[in-house]
Design a protein around this motif. Structure first.
Motif, PDB file in Angstrom:
ATOM      1  N   LEU A  34     -38.391 -54.935   3.515  1.00  0.00           N
ATOM      2  CA  LEU A  34     -38.473 -53.726   4.338  1.00  0.00           C
ATOM      3  C   LEU A  34     -38.514 -52.479   3.464  1.00  0.00           C
ATOM      4  O   LEU A  34     -39.281 -51.547   3.736  1.00  0.00           O
ATOM      5  N   ALA A  35     -37.727 -52.445   2.391  1.00  0.00           N
ATOM      6  CA  ALA A  35     -37.733 -51.299   1.483  1.00  0.00           C
ATOM      7  C   ALA A  35     -39.127 -51.085   0.890  1.00  0.00           C
ATOM      8  O   ALA A  35     -39.626 -49.962   0.831  1.00  0.00           O
ATOM      9  N   ARG A  36     -39.756 -52.169   0.470  1.00  0.00           N
ATOM     10  CA  ARG A  36     -41.121 -52.092  -0.074  1.00  0.00           C
ATOM     11  C   ARG A  36     -42.097 -51.553   0.970  1.00  0.00           C
ATOM     12  O   ARG A  36     -42.883 -50.648   0.701  1.00  0.00           O
ATOM     13  N   ASP A  37     -42.007 -52.085   2.192  1.00  0.00           N
ATOM     14  CA  ASP A  37     -42.907 -51.634   3.263  1.00  0.00           C
ATOM     15  C   ASP A  37     -42.688 -50.157   3.580  1.00  0.00           C
ATOM     16  O   ASP A  37     -43.654 -49.425   3.838  1.00  0.00           O
ATOM     17  N   LEU A  38     -41.437 -49.724   3.564  1.00  0.00           N
ATOM     18  CA  LEU A  38     -41.132 -48.313   3.822  1.00  0.00           C
ATOM     19  C   LEU A  38     -41.746 -47.418   2.745  1.00  0.00           C
ATOM     20  O   LEU A  38     -42.278 -46.348   3.047  1.00  0.00           O
ATOM     21  N   MET A  39     -41.691 -47.855   1.481  1.00  0.00           N
ATOM     22  CA  MET A  39     -42.285 -47.061   0.397  1.00  0.00           C
ATOM     23  C   MET A  39     -43.796 -46.986   0.538  1.00  0.00           C
ATOM     24  O   MET A  39     -44.407 -45.961   0.243  1.00  0.00           O
ATOM     25  N   TRP A  40     -44.424 -48.090   0.969  1.00  0.00           N
ATOM     26  CA  TRP A  40     -45.874 -48.069   1.153  1.00  0.00           C
ATOM     27  C   TRP A  40     -46.270 -47.127   2.283  1.00  0.00           C
ATOM     28  O   TRP A  40     -47.297 -46.472   2.219  1.00  0.00           O
ATOM     29  N   HIS A  52     -31.626 -47.978   0.541  1.00  0.00           N
ATOM     30  CA  HIS A  52     -30.572 -47.461   1.423  1.00  0.00           C
ATOM     31  C   HIS A  52     -31.057 -47.394   2.865  1.00  0.00           C
ATOM     32  O   HIS A  52     -30.347 -47.797   3.796  1.00  0.00           O
ATOM     33  N   VAL A  53     -32.268 -46.895   3.068  1.00  0.00           N
ATOM     34  CA  VAL A  53     -32.815 -46.773   4.422  1.00  0.00           C
ATOM     35  C   VAL A  53     -33.018 -48.154   5.048  1.00  0.00           C
ATOM     36  O   VAL A  53     -32.634 -48.385   6.203  1.00  0.00           O
ATOM     37  N   ALA A  54     -33.590 -49.075   4.291  1.00  0.00           N
ATOM     38  CA  ALA A  54     -33.823 -50.434   4.815  1.00  0.00           C
ATOM     39  C   ALA A  54     -32.503 -51.093   5.200  1.00  0.00           C
ATOM     40  O   ALA A  54     -32.403 -51.731   6.254  1.00  0.00           O
ATOM     41  N   THR A  55     -31.492 -50.938   4.379  1.00  0.00           N
ATOM     42  CA  THR A  55     -30.180 -51.511   4.680  1.00  0.00           C
ATOM     43  C   THR A  55     -29.622 -50.915   5.957  1.00  0.00           C
ATOM     44  O   THR A  55     -29.121 -51.633   6.830  1.00  0.00           O
ATOM     45  N   ALA A  56     -29.707 -49.594   6.097  1.00  0.00           N
ATOM     46  CA  ALA A  56     -29.192 -48.921   7.301  1.00  0.00           C
ATOM     47  C   ALA A  56     -29.929 -49.411   8.547  1.00  0.00           C
ATOM     48  O   ALA A  56     -29.310 -49.670   9.579  1.00  0.00           O
ATOM     49  N   ILE A  57     -31.240 -49.559   8.461  1.00  0.00           N
ATOM     50  CA  ILE A  57     -32.026 -50.020   9.609  1.00  0.00           C
ATOM     51  C   ILE A  57     -31.616 -51.445   9.991  1.00  0.00           C
ATOM     52  O   ILE A  57     -31.350 -51.730  11.158  1.00  0.00           O
ATOM     53  N   LEU A  58     -31.567 -52.330   9.015  1.00  0.00           N
ATOM     54  CA  LEU A  58     -31.265 -53.735   9.305  1.00  0.00           C
ATOM     55  C   LEU A  58     -29.829 -53.952   9.770  1.00  0.00           C
ATOM     56  O   LEU A  58     -29.560 -54.847  10.565  1.00  0.00           O
ATOM     57  N   ILE A  61     -27.023 -49.294  11.332  1.00  0.00           N
ATOM     58  CA  ILE A  61     -26.124 -48.184  11.035  1.00  0.00           C
ATOM     59  C   ILE A  61     -26.736 -46.944  11.671  1.00  0.00           C
ATOM     60  O   ILE A  61     -27.912 -46.642  11.443  1.00  0.00           O
ATOM     61  N   PRO A  62     -25.992 -46.232  12.510  1.00  0.00           N
ATOM     62  CA  PRO A  62     -26.598 -45.148  13.281  1.00  0.00           C
ATOM     63  C   PRO A  62     -26.987 -43.905  12.474  1.00  0.00           C
ATOM     64  O   PRO A  62     -27.928 -43.215  12.834  1.00  0.00           O
ATOM     65  N   GLU A  63     -26.267 -43.618  11.378  1.00  0.00           N
ATOM     66  CA  GLU A  63     -26.541 -42.396  10.615  1.00  0.00           C
ATOM     67  C   GLU A  63     -26.492 -42.655   9.120  1.00  0.00           C
ATOM     68  O   GLU A  63     -25.620 -43.366   8.632  1.00  0.00           O
ATOM     69  N   LEU A  64     -27.443 -42.045   8.427  1.00  0.00           N
ATOM     70  CA  LEU A  64     -27.478 -42.056   6.970  1.00  0.00           C
ATOM     71  C   LEU A  64     -27.325 -40.611   6.522  1.00  0.00           C
ATOM     72  O   LEU A  64     -28.134 -39.758   6.914  1.00  0.00           O
ATOM     73  N   HIS A  65     -26.297 -40.327   5.744  1.00  0.00           N
ATOM     74  CA  HIS A  65     -26.026 -38.960   5.306  1.00  0.00           C
ATOM     75  C   HIS A  65     -26.590 -38.726   3.914  1.00  0.00           C
ATOM     76  O   HIS A  65     -26.390 -39.544   3.012  1.00  0.00           O
ATOM     77  N   THR A  66     -27.255 -37.596   3.745  1.00  0.00           N
ATOM     78  CA  THR A  66     -27.887 -37.268   2.466  1.00  0.00           C
ATOM     79  C   THR A  66     -28.139 -35.764   2.378  1.00  0.00           C
ATOM     80  O   THR A  66     -28.174 -35.070   3.396  1.00  0.00           O
ATOM     81  N   ASP A  75     -35.888 -38.207   9.421  1.00  0.00           N
ATOM     82  CA  ASP A  75     -34.913 -38.306  10.511  1.00  0.00           C
ATOM     83  C   ASP A  75     -35.592 -38.650  11.833  1.00  0.00           C
ATOM     84  O   ASP A  75     -36.554 -37.997  12.245  1.00  0.00           O
ATOM     85  N   GLY A  76     -35.100 -39.695  12.477  1.00  0.00           N
ATOM     86  CA  GLY A  76     -35.604 -40.095  13.792  1.00  0.00           C
ATOM     87  C   GLY A  76     -36.956 -40.777  13.786  1.00  0.00           C
ATOM     88  O   GLY A  76     -37.510 -41.055  14.840  1.00  0.00           O
ATOM     89  N   LYS A  77     -37.506 -41.071  12.603  1.00  0.00           N
ATOM     90  CA  LYS A  77     -38.847 -41.660  12.516  1.00  0.00           C
ATOM     91  C   LYS A  77     -38.839 -43.131  12.117  1.00  0.00           C
ATOM     92  O   LYS A  77     -39.897 -43.747  12.055  1.00  0.00           O
ATOM     93  N   LEU A  78     -37.659 -43.687  11.839  1.00  0.00           N
ATOM     94  CA  LEU A  78     -37.592 -45.053  11.322  1.00  0.00           C
ATOM     95  C   LEU A  78     -36.605 -45.892  12.123  1.00  0.00           C
ATOM     96  O   LEU A  78     -35.580 -45.392  12.574  1.00  0.00           O
ATOM     97  N   GLY A  79     -36.888 -47.173  12.254  1.00  0.00           N
ATOM     98  CA  GLY A  79     -35.956 -48.111  12.859  1.00  0.00           C
ATOM     99  C   GLY A  79     -35.998 -48.147  14.373  1.00  0.00           C
ATOM    100  O   GLY A  79     -36.622 -47.315  15.022  1.00  0.00           O
TER     101      GLY A  79
END
Length: 99
Positions: A34-40, A52-58, A61-66, A75-79
């Motif tokens: 998923l991380a690879r696909d997200l980068m593509w 980090h994003v792929a882990t949160a999606i799978l 996890i409702p929020e990723l802070h950065t 924000d709001g475009k993934l998962g």
């Protein structure tokens, strides 16, 4: 390009990672794919950030802070449900490393 954290700061770092607001999960094949696909799909996404994003999606996890502007744009475009990517609600803690 940043200074290395000295060994004398080990206890401070260990204590920080015991905070309850942190969540730890293993990186496995599913996360990597998923991380690879997200980068593509999102060219500005860096490898560590995509992990980090792929882990949160799978993990649903409702929020990723950065503070990373490239991540905040997603924000709001993934998962599904969509992952909220936002700045932390509290100030950023500075860890007092010894020099």
């Amino acid at each position: 390009g940043k200074k290395h954290v000295p060994k004398t700061s080990e206890k401070i770092i260990q204590a920080f990672f015991l905070n309850p607001f942190l969540s730890f999960h293993n990186v496995d094949r599913e996360v990597g794919i998923l991380a690879r696909d997200l980068m593509w799909k999102h060219m500005a996404l860096k490898p560590k950030d995509s992990t980090h994003v792929a882990t949160a999606i799978l993990q649903k996890i409702p929020e990723l802070h950065t503070f990373d502007g490239d991540l905040l744009k997603l924000d709001g475009k993934l998962g599904s449900p969509t992952l909220k990517i936002c700045e932390p609600y509290v100030f950023q803690m500075e860890i007092p490393f010894e020099e």
